[in-house]
Design an enzyme around this catalytic site. Sequence first.
Site, PDB file in Angstrom:
ATOM      1  N   ASP A 171      37.998  52.990  39.858  1.00  0.00           N
ATOM      2  CA  ASP A 171      37.626  53.008  41.284  1.00  0.00           C
ATOM      3  C   ASP A 171      38.037  51.743  42.040  1.00  0.00           C
ATOM      4  O   ASP A 171      37.880  51.686  43.252  1.00  0.00           O
ATOM      5  CB  ASP A 171      36.119  53.251  41.457  1.00  0.00           C
ATOM      6  CG  ASP A 171      35.281  52.097  40.923  1.00  0.00           C
ATOM      7  OD1 ASP A 171      35.851  51.170  40.318  1.00  0.00           O
ATOM      8  OD2 ASP A 171      34.054  52.125  41.098  1.00  0.00           O
ATOM      9  N   TYR A 267      42.377  42.239  40.712  1.00  0.00           N
ATOM     10  CA  TYR A 267      42.213  41.700  39.353  1.00  0.00           C
ATOM     11  C   TYR A 267      43.344  40.761  38.944  1.00  0.00           C
ATOM     12  O   TYR A 267      43.204  40.011  37.990  1.00  0.00           O
ATOM     13  CB  TYR A 267      42.101  42.840  38.336  1.00  0.00           C
ATOM     14  CG  TYR A 267      40.714  43.415  38.260  1.00  0.00           C
ATOM     15  CD1 TYR A 267      39.775  42.916  37.360  1.00  0.00           C
ATOM     16  CD2 TYR A 267      40.319  44.454  39.095  1.00  0.00           C
ATOM     17  CE1 TYR A 267      38.495  43.438  37.293  1.00  0.00           C
ATOM     18  CE2 TYR A 267      39.044  44.980  39.042  1.00  0.00           C
ATOM     19  CZ  TYR A 267      38.126  44.472  38.136  1.00  0.00           C
ATOM     20  OH  TYR A 267      36.859  44.981  38.077  1.00  0.00           O
TER      21      TYR A 267
END
Length: 444
Positions: A171, A267
């Site tokens: 997600d 990330y």
Amino acid sequence: MNQSSSIVIAGGGSTFTPGIVLMLLDNLDRFPIRQIKFYDNLYERQQQVADACEVIIREKAPEIQFVATTDPEEAFTDVDFVMAHIRVGLYAMREKDEKIPLKYGVVGQETCGPGGIAYGMRSIGGVLEIVDYMEKYSPDAWMLNYSNPAAIVAEATRRLRPNSKIINICDMPIGIEDRMAKAAGLASRKDMEIRYFGLNHFGWWTDIRDKQGNDLMPKIREHVKQHGYLLEEEMEGSQHSDESWVQTFGKAKEVFELDPTTMPNTYLKYYFFPQDEVAHTNPEYTRANQVMASREKHVFSECNRIAHVNTSDGMTLEIDEHASYIVDLARAIKFNTHERMLLIVPNNGAISNFDETAMVEVPCILGANGPEPLTQGKIPQFQKGLMEQQVSVEKLVVEAWIEGSYQKLWQALILSRIVPDARTAKQLLDELYEANKDFWPELN
């Protein structure tokens, strides 16, 4: 075909489960449900969540049959979809994933670097067990897997259950696309058509357009260049936001500078600026501690309260809007909608100059027969080099799990951009192995 579905949520005791149930109940007009089951191997933990969800379902959709069980046969019989979000070792092990690397001056994070590798070694067996239960008791069902670390889990299912009906999804891109849509002045991320390539938690958007085909990249690029993925209300401090997420979305500004022609997944900050992450992380009180002190406490105390008063009136549990992609996913398969979604799939030429067997994250058209990846063509040398290193980490972890190989796990750690050198990798491995004795296969 029955138009309404039977679902089992694997990981029924998760703090995310009530939000997912509320989201499913909110979408019954789009995705009718006849039965919701919870499955977990921890009875007491699941029961607290189940007692509250039983009250909520009875009040909001009494026609839905509800079952919570620790018996695999009862859980997985007569289901159309398995929604899996398991956390093997719970937050106690996440805390170790985060704190052990920090002792060595290395990023401690649950899906990236040594922490992600440790978590991956725990997750593989748990996810395979659920796949096997599904295939034994409901062979026609699909598993929608959003258990982390998705990249390692997806590689393990590709290697060990190549013919299983599993869709691996994450997600994080959805949350970022919500922010991009706002930055571009659109009502919803569903008003955008995207092109994207990468591995899970390791990817880049290359093209973003509205439904009329207008290029939104220049506008989004301008926003990210100045603010990262932060939105106006967060910059003004008017919105109460989780500090670590504010930091993450703001950091995208620096990550973006490495290739301003694309938009990065947040990330990537762990791989490009690991020293910054270590510097502002408190090694005594990590993300796992924050979650245990806030969300875990809140969800369980609220579930217990709802069960006690026997009504959901005035409840503070929130609908997980973020998770509505799970309904899109299940609908696409159930009703063959051919929706376009970002999924983790075997490359097979989707990225033409990259490992055929890599599990890549790319847009796919999803229907009743599963995903059809859309070709993203050739990718640039910079991203290709990074992805080749990272996919090797993921493949070596899975090989280490299959073979019980200490050597391969050490190699995986050495290849991770987050780990500075081979000696540190070995020290980390030895300490993580010791901490994970109850969960990892034996290594030799």
